[in-house]
Design a protein around this motif. Sequence first.
Motif, PDB file in Angstrom:
ATOM      1  N   LEU A 140      45.496  33.713  47.769  1.00 41.31           N
ATOM      2  CA  LEU A 140      44.474  34.697  48.045  1.00 41.31           C
ATOM      3  C   LEU A 140      43.410  34.140  48.970  1.00 41.31           C
ATOM      4  CD1 LEU A 140      41.852  34.744  45.303  1.00 41.31           C
ATOM      5  CD2 LEU A 140      44.021  33.648  44.797  1.00 41.31           C
ATOM      6  N   GLU A 141      42.617  35.055  49.485  1.00 37.73           N
ATOM      7  CA  GLU A 141      41.431  34.714  50.254  1.00 37.73           C
ATOM      8  C   GLU A 141      40.244  35.226  49.477  1.00 37.73           C
ATOM      9  OE1 GLU A 141      40.995  36.082  54.283  1.00 37.73           O
ATOM     10  OE2 GLU A 141      42.564  34.722  54.953  1.00 37.73           O
ATOM     11  N   ARG A 142      39.331  34.317  49.157  1.00 35.67           N
ATOM     12  CA  ARG A 142      38.115  34.695  48.449  1.00 35.67           C
ATOM     13  C   ARG A 142      36.942  34.312  49.335  1.00 35.67           C
ATOM     14  NH1 ARG A 142      38.177  34.581  42.610  1.00 35.67           N
ATOM     15  NH2 ARG A 142      39.789  33.018  42.841  1.00 35.67           N
ATOM     16  N   LEU A 143      36.238  35.333  49.813  1.00 35.76           N
ATOM     17  CA  LEU A 143      35.110  35.127  50.734  1.00 35.76           C
ATOM     18  C   LEU A 143      35.527  34.291  51.940  1.00 35.76           C
ATOM     19  CD1 LEU A 143      32.297  34.544  48.078  1.00 35.76           C
ATOM     20  CD2 LEU A 143      32.781  36.646  49.356  1.00 35.76           C
ATOM     21  N   GLY A 144      36.719  34.570  52.476  1.00 34.02           N
ATOM     22  CA  GLY A 144      37.209  33.915  53.678  1.00 34.02           C
ATOM     23  C   GLY A 144      37.868  32.567  53.467  1.00 34.02           C
ATOM     24  N   VAL A 145      37.917  32.086  52.227  1.00 29.21           N
ATOM     25  CA  VAL A 145      38.515  30.783  51.933  1.00 29.21           C
ATOM     26  C   VAL A 145      39.861  31.007  51.243  1.00 29.21           C
ATOM     27  CG1 VAL A 145      38.251  28.614  50.657  1.00 29.21           C
ATOM     28  CG2 VAL A 145      36.249  29.717  51.673  1.00 29.21           C
ATOM     29  N   ARG A 146      40.929  30.401  51.802  1.00 33.56           N
ATOM     30  CA  ARG A 146      42.266  30.529  51.207  1.00 33.56           C
ATOM     31  C   ARG A 146      42.376  29.645  49.975  1.00 33.56           C
ATOM     32  NH1 ARG A 146      47.205  31.032  55.390  1.00 33.56           N
ATOM     33  NH2 ARG A 146      47.344  33.235  54.944  1.00 33.56           N
ATOM     34  N   GLU A 147      43.005  30.220  48.933  1.00 28.15           N
ATOM     35  CA  GLU A 147      43.185  29.505  47.666  1.00 28.15           C
ATOM     36  C   GLU A 147      44.579  29.780  47.124  1.00 28.15           C
ATOM     37  OE1 GLU A 147      40.290  30.635  44.732  1.00 28.15           O
ATOM     38  OE2 GLU A 147      38.677  30.737  46.208  1.00 28.15           O
ATOM     39  N   ILE A 148      45.017  28.885  46.272  1.00 26.39           N
ATOM     40  CA  ILE A 148      46.229  29.119  45.486  1.00 26.39           C
ATOM     41  C   ILE A 148      45.790  29.143  44.039  1.00 26.39           C
ATOM     42  CG2 ILE A 148      48.416  28.136  44.687  1.00 26.39           C
ATOM     43  CD1 ILE A 148      48.831  27.036  47.489  1.00 26.39           C
ATOM     44  N   SER A 149      46.240  30.153  43.322  1.00 24.52           N
ATOM     45  CA  SER A 149      45.887  30.292  41.914  1.00 24.52           C
ATOM     46  C   SER A 149      47.170  30.482  41.127  1.00 24.52           C
ATOM     47  CB  SER A 149      44.966  31.506  41.731  1.00 24.52           C
ATOM     48  OG  SER A 149      44.642  31.662  40.364  1.00 24.52           O
ATOM     49  N   GLN A 150      47.299  29.746  40.052  1.00 22.21           N
ATOM     50  CA  GLN A 150      48.442  29.928  39.167  1.00 22.21           C
ATOM     51  C   GLN A 150      47.989  29.633  37.757  1.00 22.21           C
ATOM     52  OE1 GLN A 150      51.510  27.315  40.528  1.00 22.21           O
ATOM     53  NE2 GLN A 150      50.671  25.529  39.536  1.00 22.21           N
ATOM     54  N   GLY A 151      48.634  30.245  36.816  1.00 26.42           N
ATOM     55  CA  GLY A 151      48.255  30.037  35.425  1.00 26.42           C
ATOM     56  C   GLY A 151      48.828  31.113  34.538  1.00 26.42           C
ATOM     57  N   ARG A 152      48.063  31.466  33.523  1.00 24.38           N
ATOM     58  CA  ARG A 152      48.490  32.460  32.549  1.00 24.38           C
ATOM     59  C   ARG A 152      47.594  33.689  32.635  1.00 24.38           C
ATOM     60  NH1 ARG A 152      52.445  30.495  29.784  1.00 24.38           N
ATOM     61  NH2 ARG A 152      52.621  28.265  29.481  1.00 24.38           N
ATOM     62  N   TYR A 153      48.141  34.819  32.200  1.00 23.81           N
ATOM     63  CA  TYR A 153      47.359  36.050  32.185  1.00 23.81           C
ATOM     64  C   TYR A 153      47.590  36.794  30.883  1.00 23.81           C
ATOM     65  CZ  TYR A 153      51.702  38.519  33.214  1.00 23.81           C
ATOM     66  OH  TYR A 153      52.973  39.015  33.145  1.00 23.81           O
ATOM     67  N   LEU A 154      46.643  37.641  30.557  1.00 22.82           N
ATOM     68  CA  LEU A 154      46.751  38.545  29.429  1.00 22.82           C
ATOM     69  C   LEU A 154      46.171  39.875  29.886  1.00 22.82           C
ATOM     70  CD1 LEU A 154      47.310  38.862  26.310  1.00 22.82           C
ATOM     71  CD2 LEU A 154      44.876  38.420  26.022  1.00 22.82           C
ATOM     72  N   ARG A 155      46.970  40.932  29.788  1.00 26.00           N
ATOM     73  CA  ARG A 155      46.506  42.270  30.142  1.00 26.00           C
ATOM     74  C   ARG A 155      46.702  43.186  28.937  1.00 26.00           C
ATOM     75  NH1 ARG A 155      48.276  40.613  35.362  1.00 26.00           N
ATOM     76  NH2 ARG A 155      50.451  41.237  35.187  1.00 26.00           N
ATOM     77  N   VAL A 156      45.721  44.042  28.689  1.00 22.58           N
ATOM     78  CA  VAL A 156      45.791  44.997  27.597  1.00 22.58           C
ATOM     79  C   VAL A 156      45.783  46.393  28.202  1.00 22.58           C
ATOM     80  CG1 VAL A 156      44.702  45.871  25.494  1.00 22.58           C
ATOM     81  CG2 VAL A 156      44.574  43.424  26.037  1.00 22.58           C
ATOM     82  N   TRP A 157      46.870  47.119  27.972  1.00 27.22           N
ATOM     83  CA  TRP A 157      47.022  48.500  28.428  1.00 27.22           C
ATOM     84  C   TRP A 157      46.856  49.409  27.224  1.00 27.22           C
ATOM     85  CZ3 TRP A 157      48.069  49.768  33.547  1.00 27.22           C
ATOM     86  CH2 TRP A 157      48.441  48.704  34.384  1.00 27.22           C
ATOM     87  N   VAL A 158      46.178  50.528  27.411  1.00 25.01           N
ATOM     88  CA  VAL A 158      46.009  51.515  26.345  1.00 25.01           C
ATOM     89  C   VAL A 158      46.531  52.849  26.858  1.00 25.01           C
ATOM     90  CG1 VAL A 158      44.352  52.709  24.876  1.00 25.01           C
ATOM     91  CG2 VAL A 158      44.038  50.281  25.371  1.00 25.01           C
ATOM     92  N   ARG A 159      47.340  53.517  26.032  1.00 30.86           N
ATOM     93  CA  ARG A 159      47.911  54.804  26.418  1.00 30.86           C
ATOM     94  C   ARG A 159      46.973  55.923  25.972  1.00 30.86           C
ATOM     95  NH1 ARG A 159      53.210  54.886  24.090  1.00 30.86           N
ATOM     96  NH2 ARG A 159      52.147  55.533  22.215  1.00 30.86           N
ATOM     97  N   ASP A 160      46.636  56.800  26.920  1.00 29.58           N
ATOM     98  CA  ASP A 160      45.844  57.983  26.607  1.00 29.58           C
ATOM     99  C   ASP A 160      46.594  59.214  27.104  1.00 29.58           C
ATOM    100  OD1 ASP A 160      45.395  58.218  29.371  1.00 29.58           O
ATOM    101  OD2 ASP A 160      43.366  57.414  29.270  1.00 29.58           O
TER     102      ASP A 160
END
Length: 181
Positions: A140-160
């Motif tokens: 990604l580019e964050r404020l014009g600076v290129r970065e590599i990010s890797q790791g773990r994620y957690l997403r919570v979806w709710v059905r409506d």
Amino acid sequence: MAPSHAMPFLLYRAARCASLLLAVALCTGASRLVRPPVLDAPVASGANQAGPNAAALDAVWAVEQEWLQAMRRGDTAVLRRLLSSDHIHVGTNGRLRHKSELLLALQRGQVRFLTYDVTSYDIRITGTAAIVSGTYHAQLERLGVREISQGRYLRVWVRDENGWRLTAHQLTAGTVPRGRP
């Protein structure tokens, strides 16, 4: 866990909410989704126990893919629809952003994804909530600076009444090798 002076109250609340949802899912024996590995697909973890939740698991997987494509393109119109009105996002630096802040950062180009890949995932359904966890790798580019990010994620979806909405998203940077659960 009590809020400390270093952790803002909202971040504490977000972490507590995600922890409680995860605990409910684990305690109720929520179903797990595992898809067979396909070329260029993320690695699923666990055994296939879809059972009666198969349709819900497929729907969550589809909305996950739609969300991922929107993040890659920076498509704020799609994200505005997919994110719940009370959406919270906790980035790898611990910064808490609400829906409007996240969309504004993407719209202004403050954050732009060059690549964003899910390398493993697990989906658990409990009632009207889905907890998706796994590993990711992004450039990604964050404020014009290129970065590599890797790791773990957690997403919570709710059905409506309008379908699945992303309510909470937490990223933790780390050194998770690609393709490893």
